[in-house]
Design an enzyme around this catalytic site. Structure first.
Site, PDB file in Angstrom:
ATOM      1  N   SER A 161      16.252  30.975  52.838  1.00  0.00           N
ATOM      2  CA  SER A 161      16.067  32.312  53.404  1.00  0.00           C
ATOM      3  C   SER A 161      17.416  32.992  53.590  1.00  0.00           C
ATOM      4  O   SER A 161      17.460  34.160  53.932  1.00  0.00           O
ATOM      5  CB  SER A 161      15.347  32.214  54.752  1.00  0.00           C
ATOM      6  OG  SER A 161      16.082  31.408  55.645  1.00  0.00           O
ATOM      7  N   GLU A 197       8.018  35.317  48.765  1.00  0.00           N
ATOM      8  CA  GLU A 197       8.925  36.318  48.197  1.00  0.00           C
ATOM      9  C   GLU A 197       9.543  35.681  46.954  1.00  0.00           C
ATOM     10  O   GLU A 197      10.177  34.621  47.045  1.00  0.00           O
ATOM     11  CB  GLU A 197      10.023  36.683  49.199  1.00  0.00           C
ATOM     12  CG  GLU A 197       9.505  37.536  50.350  1.00  0.00           C
ATOM     13  CD  GLU A 197      10.555  37.815  51.414  1.00  0.00           C
ATOM     14  OE1 GLU A 197      10.530  38.909  51.982  1.00  0.00           O
ATOM     15  OE2 GLU A 197      11.389  36.931  51.699  1.00  0.00           O
ATOM     16  N   ASN A 218      12.547  38.981  56.332  1.00  0.00           N
ATOM     17  CA  ASN A 218      13.516  38.656  57.382  1.00  0.00           C
ATOM     18  C   ASN A 218      14.375  39.865  57.739  1.00  0.00           C
ATOM     19  O   ASN A 218      14.782  40.035  58.889  1.00  0.00           O
ATOM     20  CB  ASN A 218      14.389  37.467  56.967  1.00  0.00           C
ATOM     21  CG  ASN A 218      13.609  36.168  57.010  1.00  0.00           C
ATOM     22  OD1 ASN A 218      12.449  36.150  57.406  1.00  0.00           O
ATOM     23  ND2 ASN A 218      14.232  35.071  56.591  1.00  0.00           N
ATOM     24  N   HIS A 236      10.511  32.100  48.347  1.00  0.00           N
ATOM     25  CA  HIS A 236      10.674  32.016  49.802  1.00  0.00           C
ATOM     26  C   HIS A 236       9.295  31.976  50.479  1.00  0.00           C
ATOM     27  O   HIS A 236       8.594  32.983  50.533  1.00  0.00           O
ATOM     28  CB  HIS A 236      11.495  33.216  50.292  1.00  0.00           C
ATOM     29  CG  HIS A 236      11.791  33.177  51.753  1.00  0.00           C
ATOM     30  ND1 HIS A 236      11.893  34.302  52.524  1.00  0.00           N
ATOM     31  CD2 HIS A 236      12.009  32.133  52.592  1.00  0.00           C
ATOM     32  CE1 HIS A 236      12.156  33.959  53.774  1.00  0.00           C
ATOM     33  NE2 HIS A 236      12.219  32.649  53.839  1.00  0.00           N
TER      34      HIS A 236
HETATM   35  N1  3HC Z   1      -3.155  22.901  56.516  1.00  0.00           N
HETATM   36  C1  3HC Z   1      -4.087  23.669  55.949  1.00  0.00           C
HETATM   37  N2  3HC Z   1      -4.663  24.718  56.571  1.00  0.00           N
HETATM   38  C2  3HC Z   1      -4.302  24.943  57.828  1.00  0.00           C
HETATM   39  C3  3HC Z   1      -3.329  24.155  58.482  1.00  0.00           C
HETATM   40  C4  3HC Z   1      -2.742  23.096  57.764  1.00  0.00           C
HETATM   41  N3  3HC Z   1      -1.784  22.313  58.288  1.00  0.00           N
HETATM   42  N4  3HC Z   1      -3.174  24.657  59.721  1.00  0.00           N
HETATM   43  C5  3HC Z   1      -4.010  25.688  59.847  1.00  0.00           C
HETATM   44  N5  3HC Z   1      -4.696  25.873  58.707  1.00  0.00           N
HETATM   45  C6  3HC Z   1      -5.692  26.907  58.440  1.00  0.00           C
HETATM   46  C7  3HC Z   1      -6.791  26.831  59.499  1.00  0.00           C
HETATM   47  O1  3HC Z   1      -7.837  25.995  59.049  1.00  0.00           O
HETATM   48  C8  3HC Z   1      -7.215  28.277  59.611  1.00  0.00           C
HETATM   49  O2  3HC Z   1      -8.101  28.620  58.551  1.00  0.00           O
HETATM   50  P1  3HC Z   1      -9.380  29.583  58.824  1.00  0.00           P
HETATM   51  O3  3HC Z   1      -8.820  30.845  59.424  1.00  0.00           O
HETATM   52  O4  3HC Z   1      -9.945  29.756  57.453  1.00  0.00           O
HETATM   53  O5  3HC Z   1     -10.225  28.799  59.773  1.00  0.00           O
HETATM   54  C9  3HC Z   1      -5.948  29.076  59.339  1.00  0.00           C
HETATM   55  O6  3HC Z   1      -5.076  28.186  58.642  1.00  0.00           O
HETATM   56  C10 3HC Z   1      -5.301  29.579  60.614  1.00  0.00           C
HETATM   57  O7  3HC Z   1      -5.033  28.451  61.454  1.00  0.00           O
HETATM   58  P2  3HC Z   1      -5.064  28.489  63.035  1.00  0.00           P
HETATM   59  O8  3HC Z   1      -6.438  28.785  63.520  1.00  0.00           O
HETATM   60  O9  3HC Z   1      -4.377  27.310  63.580  1.00  0.00           O
HETATM   61  O10 3HC Z   1      -4.120  29.727  63.213  1.00  0.00           O
HETATM   62  P3  3HC Z   1      -4.059  30.792  64.369  1.00  0.00           P
HETATM   63  O11 3HC Z   1      -5.149  31.752  64.193  1.00  0.00           O
HETATM   64  O12 3HC Z   1      -3.817  30.140  65.696  1.00  0.00           O
HETATM   65  O13 3HC Z   1      -2.709  31.495  63.922  1.00  0.00           O
HETATM   66  C11 3HC Z   1      -0.521  31.521  62.997  1.00  0.00           C
HETATM   67  C12 3HC Z   1      -1.506  30.764  63.857  1.00  0.00           C
HETATM   68  C13 3HC Z   1      -1.014  31.572  61.573  1.00  0.00           C
HETATM   69  C14 3HC Z   1       0.795  30.802  63.035  1.00  0.00           C
HETATM   70  C15 3HC Z   1      -0.413  32.969  63.563  1.00  0.00           C
HETATM   71  O14 3HC Z   1      -0.062  32.921  64.905  1.00  0.00           O
HETATM   72  C16 3HC Z   1       0.599  33.812  62.820  1.00  0.00           C
HETATM   73  O15 3HC Z   1       0.293  34.408  61.805  1.00  0.00           O
HETATM   74  N6  3HC Z   1       1.839  33.899  63.364  1.00  0.00           N
HETATM   75  C17 3HC Z   1       2.936  34.614  62.745  1.00  0.00           C
HETATM   76  C18 3HC Z   1       3.788  33.641  61.994  1.00  0.00           C
HETATM   77  C19 3HC Z   1       4.951  34.340  61.301  1.00  0.00           C
HETATM   78  O16 3HC Z   1       5.275  35.488  61.544  1.00  0.00           O
HETATM   79  N7  3HC Z   1       5.597  33.597  60.413  1.00  0.00           N
HETATM   80  C20 3HC Z   1       6.743  34.101  59.704  1.00  0.00           C
HETATM   81  C21 3HC Z   1       7.993  33.637  60.385  1.00  0.00           C
HETATM   82  S1  3HC Z   1       9.439  34.132  59.489  1.00  0.00           S
HETATM   83  C22 3HC Z   1       9.663  32.938  58.331  1.00  0.00           C
HETATM   84  O17 3HC Z   1       8.925  31.975  58.212  1.00  0.00           O
HETATM   85  C23 3HC Z   1      10.813  33.140  57.417  1.00  0.00           C
HETATM   86  C24 3HC Z   1      11.844  32.061  57.523  1.00  0.00           C
HETATM   87  O18 3HC Z   1      12.845  32.326  56.575  1.00  0.00           O
HETATM   88  C25 3HC Z   1      12.449  31.934  58.891  1.00  0.00           C
END
Ligand code: 3HC
Length: 393
Positions: free
Chosen positions: A229, A262, A300, A250
């Site tokens: 990233s 990305e 980002n 990414h």
């Molecule tokens: N394997 C497979 N599938 C999975 C899984 C796993 N380990 N964990 C969860 N899932 C599936 C679940 O079964 C669920 O599917 P469904 O909706 O079809 O039932 C789906 O994924 C969502 O899972 P959860 O119910 O646990 O998720 P939540 O609804 O609690 O949401 C979250 C959690 C997705 C993390 C949400 O809070 C979110 O979107 N947060 C924002 C995260 C974000 O912004 N990330 C980007 C950060 S920046 C970055 O990464 C860049 C880097 O360079 C720093």
């Protein structure tokens, strides 16, 4: 309006307006298409809609006026309405009407991809390995020791068990996915893969050495991808004799859930490699957006200044983390508040990204917040250490 509603609206506006403005500047600079900017924030961060569509919904003129009012108060260039915002407001136009049609072309594989290699055993690598294996690919992954390899297997097992418990897959499918995954402690085992995705430490010297190894080990024509990233992908390409085959993929955290990749091309990346990686993203159920090799890429670059601004509100004693997290979720429909997300990403990673953005764009408003520097200095790195802005102990 109640006091809470008024506070939520104020916090929402303060944090979201510069983010929207920044997205307009990114679009007007030609760095990425309007559709890709909006898709990036929807599928990378789970936002209900992208920033340009949000501006259209609120009203171009309204957003322009709110920013102009903030700029009059703060004098911060980040609040000065972007030129394109001024233009569209003056014309009474919208982003939807001016962005042009999105490309309909479906990317096609130009290289055959049958076997995938992944280097790394951390959170991102583990998720990426699972994603490829769930999409039906045989994956060989490389770690530094048996314990690390076992950790990846345990991570995938746990993720798949969740899916079994939810009734999304059965035990036989779970086993089939696990059977497609093969760990190794020797990079030499990447000799016959068609693409390698590396997700190791964000350290240029370590990654450069890896790319030299991959170039020596991997067969001719194999694509070398990085999920960095923050490192210049061009430099990683230059460490090889095949810069045309080097590209960024990414992924977002958590990689099993977030749908975005990305796809980052350098000046040297071959168009056929780009097409193949775009096609591969579709095959593994991800949404790809395209951008160039620049600090922060799309997500980002738009996300971290907003997270950093949230920390500054707390630094200045104008709000507390619980109120701000709740206000953002309530006001914007973002899935997590800024402090909860910083703790997921890791405060050390977040600080490093913010420092990079500050160095690349030279915006005084991008200077890392004191509070972010402090949690990192205190070792409160987020969920991974049990304590960050919030306490997980
Ligand atoms: N394997 C497979 N599938 C999975 C899984 C796993 N380990 N964990 C969860 N899932 C599936 C679940 O079964 C669920 O599917 P469904 O909706 O079809 O039932 C789906 O994924 C969502 O899972 P959860 O119910 O646990 O998720 P939540 O609804 O609690 O949401 C979250 C959690 C997705 C993390 C949400 O809070 C979110 O979107 N947060 C924002 C995260 C974000 O912004 N990330 C980007 C950060 S920046 C970055 O990464 C860049 C880097 O360079 C720093």
């Amino acid at each position: 309006m109640t006091d809470t509603a008024a506070t939520n609206e104020q916090i929402g506006n303060e944090l979201v307006l510069p983010y929207l403005n920044h997205a307009v500047r990114m679009f007007e600079s030609g760095y990425a298409s309007a559709a890709d900017i909006d898709n990036a924030m929807r599928f990378g961060c789970g936002y209900p809609q992208g920033p340009l569509a949000t501006i259209d919904e609120i009203g171009v003129q309204v957003v322009r006026d709110q920013l102009a009012a903030r700029f009059a108060e703060s004098g911060d260039n980040l609040h000065k309405p972007a030129d394109l915002l001024e233009k569209l407001a003056a014309e009474g136009a919208t982003f939807a009407s001016s962005a042009g049609a999105a490309s309909e072309a479906t990317p096609e594989f130009q290289h055959e991809i049958a076997r995938v290699g992944v280097v790394g055993t951390g959170t991102m690598a583990s998720g990426i390995i699972q994603v490829f294996a769930q999409a039906g690919y045989d994956v060989v992954f490389i770690g530094r020791g048996q314990e690390k390899l076992d950790g990846v297997r345990a991570f995938i097992d746990k993720g798949l068990t969740r899916l079994v418990d939810k009734g999304k897959i059965d035990d036989a499918e779970k086993q089939a996915v696990l059977d497609r995954v093969q760990g190794s402690t020797s990079r030499e085992d990447l000799a016959d893969v068609d693409i390698v995705v590396e997700a190791i430490a964000e350290d240029l010297a370590i990654k450069t050495q890896l790319f030299e190894d991959l170039d020596r080990i991997c067969k001719d024509g194999a694509i070398l991808a990085t999920t960095t990233s923050s490192m210049p992908i061009t430099k990683l390409g230059e460490a090889t004799k095949r810069p045309a085959s080097v590209i960024g993929m990414h992924f977002f955290n958590p990689a099993t859930v977030m749908k975005l990749v990305e796809v980052v091309t350098t000046e040297a990346t071959d168009a056929a490699v780009d097409q193949t990686v775009l096609a591969l993203c579709a095959k593994i159920g991800k949404v790809a957006v395209s951008c160039g090799d620049r600090s922060g890429f799309i997500v980002n670059c738009l996300l971290f200044p907003y997270l950093n601004d949230a920390v500054k509100i707390v630094d200045e004693g104008r709000g507390d983390i619980t109120t701000i997290d709740a206000a953002i979720k309530e006001q914007t429909g973002f899935p997590m508040g800024p402090f909860a997300l910083l703790d997921v990403v890791g405060n050390d990673v977040s600080l490093a990204i913010q420092q990079e953005l500050h160095a690349e764009f030279g915006e005084p408003g991008f200077a890392p917040a004191t509070g972010l520097e402090k949690v990192v200095a205190d070792g409160a790195l987020g969920r991974k250490t049990g304590k960050g802005f919030h306490d997980y102990s």
